[in-house]
Motif scaffolding. Structure first.
Motif, PDB file in Angstrom:
ATOM      1  N   ASN A 141      -7.487 -62.637  42.412  1.00  0.00           N
ATOM      2  CA  ASN A 141      -6.496 -62.829  43.473  1.00  0.00           C
ATOM      3  C   ASN A 141      -6.393 -61.563  44.316  1.00  0.00           C
ATOM      4  O   ASN A 141      -6.475 -60.464  43.796  1.00  0.00           O
ATOM      5  N   THR A 143      -5.678 -59.871  48.685  1.00  0.00           N
ATOM      6  CA  THR A 143      -5.014 -59.966  49.987  1.00  0.00           C
ATOM      7  C   THR A 143      -6.066 -59.802  51.076  1.00  0.00           C
ATOM      8  O   THR A 143      -7.128 -59.236  50.842  1.00  0.00           O
ATOM      9  N   SER A 152      -1.423 -62.441  50.912  1.00  0.00           N
ATOM     10  CA  SER A 152      -2.014 -62.555  49.575  1.00  0.00           C
ATOM     11  C   SER A 152      -2.499 -63.978  49.331  1.00  0.00           C
ATOM     12  O   SER A 152      -2.030 -64.927  49.965  1.00  0.00           O
ATOM     13  N   ASN A 154      -4.322 -66.734  46.099  1.00  0.00           N
ATOM     14  CA  ASN A 154      -4.729 -66.947  44.714  1.00  0.00           C
ATOM     15  C   ASN A 154      -6.027 -67.742  44.667  1.00  0.00           C
ATOM     16  O   ASN A 154      -6.338 -68.480  45.587  1.00  0.00           O
TER      17      ASN A 154
ATOM     18  N   SER B   7      -6.487 -51.727  45.169  1.00  0.00           N
ATOM     19  CA  SER B   7      -6.984 -52.303  46.402  1.00  0.00           C
ATOM     20  C   SER B   7      -7.461 -51.199  47.347  1.00  0.00           C
ATOM     21  O   SER B   7      -8.436 -51.359  48.055  1.00  0.00           O
TER      22      SER B   7
END
Lengths: 279, 129
Positions: A141, A143, A152, A154, B7
């Motif tokens: 998952n 973004t 975001s 999933n 990230s």
């Protein structure tokens, strides 16, 4: 044809194929192979070998541009590459054991399927089910950037997507194409990954997938430098230009024209395979 | 949350991978273009037929065969060398990803990357002989 004429014709045709392939999102391989086989009488093994090389070039070239935008998801890509590389190795081994007619027949079917698919618009729906346990464990998952900040998403149905990716790999290895259409189908439709993430991640994966069959192709003599040279350079330049134009172009009409051309090529490929013109 | 850190690291990895891919493709395309031009200037008027597949063909089907002929400045071998570099580019990117995941201490994805790398190496063994 002399070597010079052959190189110019193949290079020009490959440029056009790469350009249209980038504009329509189908990739250059699906046009390059029929062009070489049907128009220039090149043996289908040399054609798929040259196409595969061009697929690696375009994928890597385009992926280099995409990764800067931050859409592609390297975890999803890497995990699914297990399936696509094994599939591609299997596909390439099948290719070395079957006749040119069999390869041509499957190629014809894939062309017809691509023609139908290219007329469909991508799904834009956002899915908001609770996160999938397996996808969460695999840390898939993520973004992606939007004008209003990071969005975001999933990921779902990992096993189904993984299975389809194996199929995409087999097709890629058998036919020397990127099979981006099947990869996007697996991610966008099955795994519910946002379209922009699916397409960029798919592009990212295509080069690695193709590299898995390239070794088999090269060792069997499918990659002839005299054929691969104009195809690789032509498709690469064409697709880079196509990606630049894409942002401003109205592709709807073009997609219909391209779908029609691909459908005609698909029928001719099937005809030649069935009537024994391909060996 | 460590999520933000991850990230950011992923983003940085992707930037480096982008550079790696660009360099690999550019260098290989340049080699293929230059060697292809030499090949054409030598043999532009002769004719080659591709309508029948020849299993043996050239000796350009192994890494050592390609390198042996490339050092004698055989243009076709140099084109093939450029194509080998192109094939090596995605392989290098998988290896780099494994290394980058190691820096992130994401062992699961180190393993995933190494599986992909192993599959690639297995398919390339046919080239070594």
């Amino acid at each position: 044809m002399t070597n010079l004429e052959f190189t110019v014709v193949v290079g020009g045709g490959s440029f056009l194929a790469g350009f249209l392939g980038a504009l329509t999102g189908l990739g250059g391989g699906v046009v390059v192979v029929p062009m070489l086989v049907l128009l220039l009488g090149v043996d289908i093994r040399y054609a798929v070998g040259a196409s595969l090389v061009s697929v690696i070039a375009t994928s890597s070239g385009a992926a280099a541009a995409y990764v800067r935008e931050g859409y592609s998801n390297i975890r999803i890509g890497m995990f699914l590459e297990i399936a696509t590389t094994i599939g591609a190795a299997v596909g390439a081994l099948i290719a070395t054991r079957v006749s040119g007619a069999a390869i041509g027949f499957v190629f014809g079917l894939v062309l017809l399927y691509s023609a139908v698919l290219s007329r469909k618009d991508p799904s834009q729906k956002v899915v908001n089910h609770p996160p999938d346990a397996l996808a969460t464990r695999l840390r898939m998952n993520g973004t992606y950037p939007t004008p209003s900040g990071p969005q975001s998403y999933n990921v779902y149905q990992v096993p189904g997507g993984f299975g389809l990716m194996f199929g995409a790999g087999v097709l890629s290895g058998l036919l020397g194409i990127g099979s981006g259409a099947v990869k996007v189908l697996a991610m966008d439709q099955v795994m519910k990954i946002p379209f922009k993430v699916s397409t960029t991640t798919s592009n990212f994966m295509i080069g690695v997938t193709a590299a898995a069959s390239a070794g088999v192709y090269l060792s069997r003599g499918y990659i002839d430098p005299r054929v691969a040279m104009p195809v690789m350079l032509g498709v690469l330049l064409g697709s880079l230009l196509g990606a630049k134009v894409l942002a401003r172009a109205h592709v709807q009409v073009l997609r219909y024209v391209f779908a029609f051309v691909i459908a005609v090529l698909g029928c001719e490929m099937l005809y030649n395979a069935v009537t024994g013109k391909l060996r | 949350m460590t999520n933000r850190d991850t990230s950011w690291n992923d983003y940085k990895i992707e930037q480096i991978i982008g550079v790696l891919l660009r360099v690999g493709v550019s260098v290989s395309a340049l080699i293929v273009f230059v060697a292809g031009s030499i090949y054409l200037s030598n043999e532009r008027a002769s004719r080659t037929h591709y309508d029948h597949f020849h299993e043996e063909g050239t000796q350009l089907t192994t890494i050592s065969g390609v390198i042996h002929q490339a050092i004698t400045a055989e243009p076709l071998a140099i084109i093939q060398l450029g194509l080998l570099l192109l094939i090596a580019t995605p392989v290098a990117r998988v290896l780099f990803a494994a290394f980058a995941f190691m820096l992130e201490r994401d062992w699961m994805y180190v393993a995933v990357s190494l599986i992909v790398f192993t599959v690639l190496m297995a398919t390339l063994t046919g080239l070594v002989i």
